[in-house]
Design a protein around this motif. Sequence first.
Motif, PDB file in Angstrom:
ATOM      1  N   LEU A 266      66.866  61.068  14.835  1.00 39.69           N
ATOM      2  CA  LEU A 266      66.917  59.715  15.446  1.00 39.69           C
ATOM      3  C   LEU A 266      68.490  59.093  15.166  1.00 39.69           C
ATOM      4  O   LEU A 266      69.120  58.696  16.141  1.00 39.69           O
ATOM      5  CB  LEU A 266      66.287  58.751  14.696  1.00 39.69           C
ATOM      6  CG  LEU A 266      66.187  57.095  15.197  1.00 39.69           C
ATOM      7  CD1 LEU A 266      65.954  57.117  16.804  1.00 39.69           C
ATOM      8  CD2 LEU A 266      65.350  56.312  14.430  1.00 39.69           C
ATOM      9  N   MET A 267      69.066  59.554  13.885  1.00 36.19           N
ATOM     10  CA  MET A 267      70.400  58.894  13.846  1.00 36.19           C
ATOM     11  C   MET A 267      71.467  59.655  14.875  1.00 36.19           C
ATOM     12  O   MET A 267      72.351  59.331  15.197  1.00 36.19           O
ATOM     13  CB  MET A 267      70.698  59.116  12.495  1.00 36.19           C
ATOM     14  CG  MET A 267      72.020  58.246  12.026  1.00 36.19           C
ATOM     15  SD  MET A 267      71.971  58.095  10.100  1.00 36.19           S
ATOM     16  CE  MET A 267      72.590  59.690   9.800  1.00 36.19           C
ATOM     17  N   ALA A 268      71.228  60.723  14.722  1.00 33.83           N
ATOM     18  CA  ALA A 268      72.014  61.645  15.614  1.00 33.83           C
ATOM     19  C   ALA A 268      72.163  61.134  17.162  1.00 33.83           C
ATOM     20  O   ALA A 268      73.094  61.039  17.653  1.00 33.83           O
ATOM     21  CB  ALA A 268      71.747  63.150  15.608  1.00 33.83           C
ATOM     22  N   LEU A 269      70.785  60.764  17.568  1.00 35.86           N
ATOM     23  CA  LEU A 269      70.822  60.459  18.849  1.00 35.86           C
ATOM     24  C   LEU A 269      71.389  58.804  19.034  1.00 35.86           C
ATOM     25  O   LEU A 269      72.210  58.895  19.746  1.00 35.86           O
ATOM     26  CB  LEU A 269      69.216  60.238  19.114  1.00 35.86           C
ATOM     27  CG  LEU A 269      69.014  59.807  20.636  1.00 35.86           C
ATOM     28  CD1 LEU A 269      68.951  60.850  21.762  1.00 35.86           C
ATOM     29  CD2 LEU A 269      67.238  59.435  20.645  1.00 35.86           C
ATOM     30  N   VAL A 270      71.259  58.314  18.230  1.00 38.56           N
ATOM     31  CA  VAL A 270      71.677  56.772  18.261  1.00 38.56           C
ATOM     32  C   VAL A 270      73.227  57.062  18.261  1.00 38.56           C
ATOM     33  O   VAL A 270      73.896  56.290  18.977  1.00 38.56           O
ATOM     34  CB  VAL A 270      71.146  55.833  17.401  1.00 38.56           C
ATOM     35  CG1 VAL A 270      71.786  54.488  17.379  1.00 38.56           C
ATOM     36  CG2 VAL A 270      69.605  55.598  17.584  1.00 38.56           C
ATOM     37  N   LEU A 271      73.632  57.411  17.088  1.00 36.19           N
ATOM     38  CA  LEU A 271      75.032  57.349  16.724  1.00 36.19           C
ATOM     39  C   LEU A 271      75.900  58.273  17.717  1.00 36.19           C
ATOM     40  O   LEU A 271      77.060  57.913  18.002  1.00 36.19           O
ATOM     41  CB  LEU A 271      75.356  57.753  15.191  1.00 36.19           C
ATOM     42  CG  LEU A 271      74.716  57.066  13.959  1.00 36.19           C
ATOM     43  CD1 LEU A 271      75.720  57.458  12.914  1.00 36.19           C
ATOM     44  CD2 LEU A 271      74.937  55.581  14.333  1.00 36.19           C
ATOM     45  N   GLY A 272      75.147  59.201  18.146  1.00 39.92           N
ATOM     46  CA  GLY A 272      75.790  60.187  19.373  1.00 39.92           C
ATOM     47  C   GLY A 272      76.005  59.362  20.643  1.00 39.92           C
ATOM     48  O   GLY A 272      77.096  59.367  21.090  1.00 39.92           O
ATOM     49  N   LEU A 273      75.112  58.307  20.800  1.00 36.70           N
ATOM     50  CA  LEU A 273      75.308  57.561  21.925  1.00 36.70           C
ATOM     51  C   LEU A 273      76.409  56.416  21.771  1.00 36.70           C
ATOM     52  O   LEU A 273      77.216  56.232  22.715  1.00 36.70           O
ATOM     53  CB  LEU A 273      73.889  57.069  22.408  1.00 36.70           C
ATOM     54  CG  LEU A 273      72.927  57.593  23.011  1.00 36.70           C
ATOM     55  CD1 LEU A 273      71.649  57.179  23.243  1.00 36.70           C
ATOM     56  CD2 LEU A 273      73.311  58.052  24.457  1.00 36.70           C
ATOM     57  N   SER A 274      76.469  55.869  20.491  1.00 36.33           N
ATOM     58  CA  SER A 274      77.537  54.790  20.155  1.00 36.33           C
ATOM     59  C   SER A 274      78.912  55.684  20.390  1.00 36.33           C
ATOM     60  O   SER A 274      79.757  54.997  20.787  1.00 36.33           O
ATOM     61  CB  SER A 274      77.102  54.368  18.895  1.00 36.33           C
ATOM     62  OG  SER A 274      75.743  53.869  18.861  1.00 36.33           O
ATOM     63  N   LEU A 275      78.761  56.806  19.758  1.00 39.73           N
ATOM     64  CA  LEU A 275      80.206  57.520  19.780  1.00 39.73           C
ATOM     65  C   LEU A 275      80.761  57.680  21.149  1.00 39.73           C
ATOM     66  O   LEU A 275      81.798  57.660  21.437  1.00 39.73           O
ATOM     67  CB  LEU A 275      79.942  58.674  18.984  1.00 39.73           C
ATOM     68  CG  LEU A 275      81.051  59.591  18.588  1.00 39.73           C
ATOM     69  CD1 LEU A 275      81.779  58.600  17.396  1.00 39.73           C
ATOM     70  CD2 LEU A 275      81.040  60.883  17.789  1.00 39.73           C
ATOM     71  N   VAL A 276      79.771  57.938  21.891  1.00 37.29           N
ATOM     72  CA  VAL A 276      80.112  58.440  23.484  1.00 37.29           C
ATOM     73  C   VAL A 276      80.764  57.182  23.955  1.00 37.29           C
ATOM     74  O   VAL A 276      81.845  56.983  24.676  1.00 37.29           O
ATOM     75  CB  VAL A 276      78.774  58.977  24.218  1.00 37.29           C
ATOM     76  CG1 VAL A 276      79.379  58.750  25.781  1.00 37.29           C
ATOM     77  CG2 VAL A 276      78.547  60.220  23.861  1.00 37.29           C
ATOM     78  N   ALA A 277      80.004  55.919  23.751  1.00 37.27           N
ATOM     79  CA  ALA A 277      80.389  54.644  24.319  1.00 37.27           C
ATOM     80  C   ALA A 277      81.764  54.364  23.804  1.00 37.27           C
ATOM     81  O   ALA A 277      82.715  53.688  24.382  1.00 37.27           O
ATOM     82  CB  ALA A 277      79.300  53.591  23.861  1.00 37.27           C
TER      83      ALA A 277
END
Lengths: 290, 251, 327
Positions: A266-277
């Motif tokens: 879950l963290m990889a998914l959420v932080l990944g998205l934030s990082l992209v942003a």
Amino acid sequence: MLLGYSPKARKNREWLALLALKLVAYVALIILALMIFYIVFHGFKAINFDFLTKFPSDFMRKGGILPAILGTLYLAAGSMVVSLPLGFGAAIYLTDYAKPGPLVSIIRLGVANLAAVPSVVFGLFGLALFVVGFGFGRSLLSGCLTLGLLTLPTVTAAAEEALRQTPQSFREAALALGANRWQAIRQVVLPAALPGMLTGAILALGRAAGETAPIILTAAAAFSPALPDSLFNEVMSLPTHIFNMATNGAFIEQTRVRQFGTALVLMALVLGLSLVAIVIRAKLIRRRKW
Amino acid sequence: MVKPPAISARSVSFYYGEFQALRDINLEIAKDEITALIGPSGCGKSTFLKLLNRMNDFVPGARLSGEIIIGGVNVYGPQADPVEIRRKVGMVFQKPNPFPKSIYDNICYGPRLVGVKKKSALDEVVEKALKAAALWDDVKDKLNKSAFELSGGQQQRVCIARALALEPDILLMDEPTSALDPIATAKVEEWIKQSKLSIVIVTHNMQQAARISHGTAFFYMGELIEFAPTLTLFTSPKESRTENYITGRFG
Amino acid sequence: MKESNGVHTINQGLESGSKAGYSNKIFTLRPRLSPAEKGSRLFFLICAILAMGQMFLIMVFLFKEASGLFISKPGSPALSLVDFLGRNDWYPTYPDATFGALALVAGSISVALFSTFLATPVGLGLAAYLSCVASQRRRELFKPMVELLASVPSVILGLVGMAVLAPFLQQALNIPTGLNLFNASVILAIMAIPTIASLAEDALSAVPRDIQDASYALGATCWETIWRVILPSAMGGLATAVILGLGRALGETMVVLMVAGGAAQIPNSLFDSVRPLTATLAAEMGEAAIGGRHYQALFALGAVLFLTTLAFNLLAWHLSRRWRGAR
């Protein structure tokens, strides 16, 4: 010559104050980083191919978390279907159509306040309106609609900010060339503002993926034997899966590693998205010529 | 009689990252005189001015070679303390930048930093500084009003008074009148002319340099082209680039 | 909105000379809208109204579902608001169910206040470090890190509280359970630090560069500039950051659901278990019969929560505006 502190006392005070500030900052950052590291370290022990591609079995002690992963993706994507058109539309209205006046002030205040409404309250709202009121039951559809409404203020505010940063002169130039308002927006304003608007949308997507309380109330199944085949099925999701494993049943300790494994996904998914942003935004700021 | 120079810069070069903003500047600025730095925008005159009180320290990637001697000490020497230097070398900025505080608190800012606390001492400092900045009569009845309530020219003179309250040896002024209207400009210029301080003033306005300064330095593309008494520089420049600039052929 | 584009109306109108026989009438300029224009405009207006109309819908639904509890019907006596918020007897599943939510309110308030108390100095310190002390390179590294940490889902932090902090507290302090007010506050504080730091950093960065320069040029040190110039100017923004952080702590659900312990009691010490409003909602909604008294009581709690966070938000908004006005 002015009298006062000795320069030495002043220097000592300066040194102390800055040391304290640095200490606070470093300690805070280190604690936060350690926490992430702990989750990653323990989560990795659980992760393998089966964990990501199989159904859970034996009271969550064996198997994988595939339905939870897919459920979260469905919920997050579904919520964007609701919030993107509405949020972008509202933002365009606020920046390009609305005349200043009480209506606009009320809309803006409402949007700002909604962003601070606790997510569990959105969950209650979704429960009363979609689950009970419309009779959708606890289902993917109810969950998507609830999360969509939950992320709507974020999407709207980010899109409005992006639109506002597009210079007025762009619009005037288009209007002066004989475009009507809608053409000016579609052909000039939107292309310029879209990356900024999407950045906000990605952050909202991350938030939708990580929300737990509203899903518990509107969509979640503790365990479902099959993937949802209709919008009216209950779904599993990563956050509720973590919650259920960590709080329910007789196997809390035995599933600990899998709890952290799920948390890591879950963290990889959420932080990944934030990082992209964050990366997109940094690029935008660097590239922006106006 | 030759006085020792207030500031001497010796082969000063300055870089913003890869970009070289100043090339090998050698300059001796006289004590108790007004020295103007002129040149087209981007020529390095403001950069040079900010080197004198180490305000360029905050620019990321700033590097310097050479030395700047003020009061017998190298400002960039290993022993130099930027805080001490800035107390002795005051600065007035392009745009009036009073703090969002009362006029009184604005003037007291510097003295309070060094620990002056007694009301009577502070009162004295405020009156002296405001009189020195020719602002006392305008504001003596509203010292506790916010500095933002003053006009632009008055705000700039509050900033001057604020700098003077620390009794600096040298005052740096970075285009101090560029944000002011002609009447306010005249007041500030008038103040500069009658002050007995060592003043270094950057200006893009050649008439202003001619009106107020004793010596003028012409900067171009990061180099010091010519430095001479103001009258000489404006009437018989040695360098053709100086002549082109002051006659308005470029810049 | 100041810069609404295109000319809609010119208030003063145009005054044309009367000499040449023009009329002196003041007229208004309006754009002529094609049907497509009008259509798109209407669509966007509907979006905007929906985006905001939620606010009222949420309010209506919360109050509607909750109202049954306070209205007397055959078989279900009305509960007074005073009893609801003032009595400490939350026994919703007993045959003779009672719904005095004081302990839940106390739980929410204690956790929110204590976590804000922990998070505020650290968050503000971190913000001051980032905006005033850190070198450019460190800032560019740490700022995105802080932003990333702000987006860690709360359920993950709850898990850390349960699996790591709780056993540690239990052993270190020799207490019956590590799931308590203290644990929940620490985890909530960890969650709030990035939020407070981020908002406060914005407030500090918004202090104009030129007055910071003025301070340095007067011989102020870095700390003196922070303390005497930057902090006072950013006060409104900082207060807003703290209040918003407090509001979030009040509304946060998963952390308190997982680590606050869940006992509906008014806490006597930091190491007592509590059951905040949000935790109650999430935990009990599954077992409450739809439309029943328990269900209504939970919606009433939701309404309390909603109104409280709304009040906090309006307060923050008001503060930030007043401070901006003062400058």
